[in-house]
Design a protein around this motif. Structure first.
Motif, PDB file in Angstrom:
ATOM      1  N   ALA A 362      18.216 -60.234 -21.796  1.00 15.34           N
ATOM      2  CA  ALA A 362      17.397 -61.356 -22.269  1.00 15.34           C
ATOM      3  C   ALA A 362      18.299 -62.431 -22.860  1.00 15.34           C
ATOM      4  N   VAL A 363      17.989 -63.677 -22.545  1.00 16.34           N
ATOM      5  CA  VAL A 363      18.798 -64.805 -23.004  1.00 16.34           C
ATOM      6  C   VAL A 363      17.966 -65.647 -23.959  1.00 16.34           C
ATOM      7  N   ALA A 364      18.518 -65.901 -25.129  1.00 19.88           N
ATOM      8  CA  ALA A 364      17.830 -66.752 -26.099  1.00 19.88           C
ATOM      9  C   ALA A 364      17.948 -68.214 -25.692  1.00 19.88           C
ATOM     10  N   PRO A 365      17.022 -69.063 -26.118  1.00 15.27           N
ATOM     11  CA  PRO A 365      17.124 -70.497 -25.835  1.00 15.27           C
ATOM     12  C   PRO A 365      18.409 -71.076 -26.423  1.00 15.27           C
ATOM     13  N   PRO A 366      18.841 -72.258 -25.978  1.00 12.21           N
ATOM     14  CA  PRO A 366      20.075 -72.867 -26.489  1.00 12.21           C
ATOM     15  C   PRO A 366      20.085 -72.941 -28.015  1.00 12.21           C
ATOM     16  N   VAL A 367      21.225 -72.630 -28.594  1.00 12.83           N
ATOM     17  CA  VAL A 367      21.340 -72.534 -30.051  1.00 12.83           C
ATOM     18  C   VAL A 367      21.029 -73.865 -30.732  1.00 12.83           C
ATOM     19  N   LEU A 368      21.545 -74.965 -30.200  1.00 13.35           N
ATOM     20  CA  LEU A 368      21.292 -76.249 -30.843  1.00 13.35           C
ATOM     21  C   LEU A 368      19.804 -76.590 -30.839  1.00 13.35           C
ATOM     22  N   ASP A 369      19.093 -76.204 -29.788  1.00  8.44           N
ATOM     23  CA  ASP A 369      17.646 -76.416 -29.768  1.00  8.44           C
ATOM     24  C   ASP A 369      16.958 -75.550 -30.823  1.00  8.44           C
ATOM     25  N   GLN A 370      17.442 -74.326 -30.986  1.00  9.24           N
ATOM     26  CA  GLN A 370      16.887 -73.462 -32.025  1.00  9.24           C
ATOM     27  C   GLN A 370      17.095 -74.063 -33.413  1.00  9.24           C
ATOM     28  N   LEU A 371      18.291 -74.524 -33.662  1.00  9.99           N
ATOM     29  CA  LEU A 371      18.585 -75.110 -34.976  1.00  9.99           C
ATOM     30  C   LEU A 371      17.795 -76.395 -35.188  1.00  9.99           C
ATOM     31  N   ALA A 372      17.572 -77.152 -34.103  1.00 14.41           N
ATOM     32  CA  ALA A 372      16.775 -78.374 -34.227  1.00 14.41           C
ATOM     33  C   ALA A 372      15.343 -78.036 -34.623  1.00 14.41           C
ATOM     34  N   LEU A 373      14.776 -76.995 -34.031  1.00 13.90           N
ATOM     35  CA  LEU A 373      13.413 -76.600 -34.400  1.00 13.90           C
ATOM     36  C   LEU A 373      13.363 -76.129 -35.845  1.00 13.90           C
ATOM     37  N   ALA A 374      14.363 -75.383 -36.272  1.00 21.54           N
ATOM     38  CA  ALA A 374      14.401 -74.941 -37.670  1.00 21.54           C
ATOM     39  C   ALA A 374      14.433 -76.143 -38.609  1.00 21.54           C
ATOM     40  N   THR A 375      15.256 -77.137 -38.284  1.00 20.17           N
ATOM     41  CA  THR A 375      15.327 -78.350 -39.098  1.00 20.17           C
ATOM     42  C   THR A 375      13.999 -79.098 -39.078  1.00 20.17           C
ATOM     43  N   PHE A 376      13.387 -79.191 -37.901  1.00 16.00           N
ATOM     44  CA  PHE A 376      12.120 -79.889 -37.742  1.00 16.00           C
ATOM     45  C   PHE A 376      11.036 -79.256 -38.614  1.00 16.00           C
ATOM     46  N   ILE A 377      11.045 -77.929 -38.697  1.00 16.93           N
ATOM     47  CA  ILE A 377      10.054 -77.236 -39.527  1.00 16.93           C
ATOM     48  C   ILE A 377      10.417 -77.345 -41.003  1.00 16.93           C
TER      49      ILE A 377
END
Length: 497
Positions: A362-377
């Motif tokens: 299983a491959v997680a979504p791109p890390v920078l996109d993950q961090l962007a969502l965390a920041t957005f929340i």
């Protein structure tokens, strides 16, 4: 002179590789030309060159607007006289494949797209482009918070640690998992912790992972809601489970019908079922949790659009009732955009090891996109976006219901005031499939309730989405719907109009 298959190329360092450029230095770079003599008979070299160029153009290897090499350069490459090349070019100019202007390169002027159709070719009739989208499945893509999302991406790109740019954790970045756990606890009443959260590409991806883990634990049969989202059923079967449809009524999944299946797991939309718009009743919630304990099984809760409830606060997730028996699936596909490809899976603590072991690739979504969502929340932008979206969707739903009442009085809107779609029940005998096809011919997208059933039913209804349509488009869209329904709804009397 023996000339074999050659590549047109080597015309100096000024040659550019963009075939569609209008630059005079674009010489159909690296195009393969086969100028070998035919097996039978003799053809003059300029005829063979014309044939090779004509074939390259017809095949699309030389695109419209591409420049062919200067006659002198191609003659040098072929080792022949310049006359051979100029004769070939002149033939193709006369046939319309090439065009030449004084002071400019000779260019391709023909494309396969403009070629006349083959005499015996059959083409499917072209479907009109979509003018109005009343199909379910999408949020308001016009309202995607571009500026704030760009700000979040910019912030994490500048602040990400070096380790963040390495190989990603298959379970997802710890920062986003922490943020999601906190968000689910405060907004959805979940019992979520960092160790139980896995970041995935969306609900379908999360479901496949959960089903693989269940299969590894010996569970082979899964119940699915009927009607329900077909992709969830397909995802379960792709993971090796057998899917068993279980009916849904006005109180949600008919839990008592589970005993007639061999299933030890079930996918359920408790807060807002798709496509019936029902909410699982409190009694059935409790009964479903008891069922999971009795069969030593699990529930997979699809929480896909539960943030959108318009008549009251969203109902808390079932996962909080028994975290040891419930997988929780969620994503931002219906709240932000499916293009982000970001979701989460909250697993029972006892299943986290099995979950990882069953999904080694299983491959997680791109890390920078993950961090962007965390920041957005974390910055409160997600909550602000949801508040604005709820106001917008509530007003849009009300407008759609009013317009349907005025223009389609034969219909009856059903379902909880929630989510991004409604169910429009129609009179007995209505040919909903014909109505959907007629609407498509006018550029209106609709969905038939039967498209989400395991088998066709006598119940006649349309699933109408209002997420990806503007308020101003609703009246003309409903007008087209009315016209599509006119021949599909049976007349009550022979003289009815």
């Amino acid at each position: 002179m023996s000339i074999t298959s050659i590549k047109v190329g080597g015309f100096g360092s000024a040659v550019r590789s963009n075939l569609v450029s209008v630059s005079q230095t674009n010489f159909a770079w690296a195009t393969l030309l086969d100028v070998r003599p035919p097996e039978r008979g003799r053809r003059r070299l300029h005829d063979r060159l014309a044939h090779a160029l004509r074939t390259a153009i017809r095949d699309g290897r030389l695109v419209e607007g591409a420049a062919v090499p200067p006659s002198r350069a191609l003659a040098e490459e072929l080792g022949c006289s310049r006359w051979v090349v100029t004769e070939a070019y002149a033939q193709l100019i006369a046939e319309g494949y090439l065009s030449a202007q004084v002071g400019s390169a000779t260019r391709v002027s023909w494309t396969p797209d403009t070629a006349p159709p083959q005499p015996h070719a059959r083409h499917a009739p072209a479907r009109p482009p979509t003018r109005y989208d009343l199909a379910p499945g999408l949020p308001d893509l016009r309202a995607f918070p571009r500026r704030r999302w760009a700000d979040a991406v910019r912030a994490v790109t500048g602040s990400a640690l070096h380790d963040d740019l390495g190989l990603p954790d298959p379970a997802g970045h710890a920062v986003l998992r922490t943020t999601i756990a906190q968000y689910l606890r405060r907004s959805r009443g979940a019992d979520a912790h960092v160790a139980s959260v896995a970041v995935c590409a969306g609900i379908t991806d999360g479901l496949v992972r959960a089903c693989r883990a269940l299969r590894a634990e010996g569970i082979t049969d899964l119940a699915v809601e009927d009607p329900g989202w077909g992709r969830l059923r397909d995802a379960a079967t792709s993971a090796g489970l057998r899917a068993h449809p279980v009916p849904v009524d006005h109180d949600g999944l008919r839990v008592d019908d589970l005993v007639h299946t061999p299933a030890r797991a079930v996918i359920v939309g408790a807060a807002h079922q798709f496509p019936t718009c029902t909410v699982l009743s409190p009694a059935r919630r409790a009964r479903l949790v008891r069922w999971a304990r009795e069969v030593d099984g699990f529930l997979i809760e699809d929480d896909y659009d539960a943030e959108f409830r318009y008549d009251r606060h969203p109902i808390a997730v079932m996962q909080g009732m028994d975290p040891s028996r419930v997988f929780l699936l969620g994503s931002v596909s219906k709240t932000l955009s499916p293009a982000l490809g970001l979701g989460w899976l909250v697993a029972p603590a006892a299943m986290t090891s099995a979950l990882r072991a069953a999904n080694l690739v299983a491959v997680a979504p791109p890390v920078l996109d993950q961090l962007a969502l965390a920041t957005f929340i974390d910055r409160g932008w997600y909550d602000a976006h949801l508040r604005a979206a709820r106001r917008r969707f509530r007003a849009r739903r009300d407008l759609l219901v009013r317009t349907l009442g005025a223009q389609v009085p034969e219909g009856r809107v059903a379902g909880t005031a929630a989510g991004l779609h409604i169910l429009l029940h129609l009179p007995d005998g209505t040919d909903t499939r014909a109505a959907v096809q007629a609407a498509a011919a006018t550029g209106l997208r609709l969905a038939d309730l039967d498209d989400y059933r395991a088998k066709r039913s006598t119940e006649n209804a349309l699933v109408l989405g209002y997420g990806n349509i503007s308020d101003t488009e609703i009246p003309p869209a409903v007008t087209l719907l009315r016209e599509a329904l006119r021949p599909a709804i049976p007349r009550s009397r022979p003289d009815a109009h």
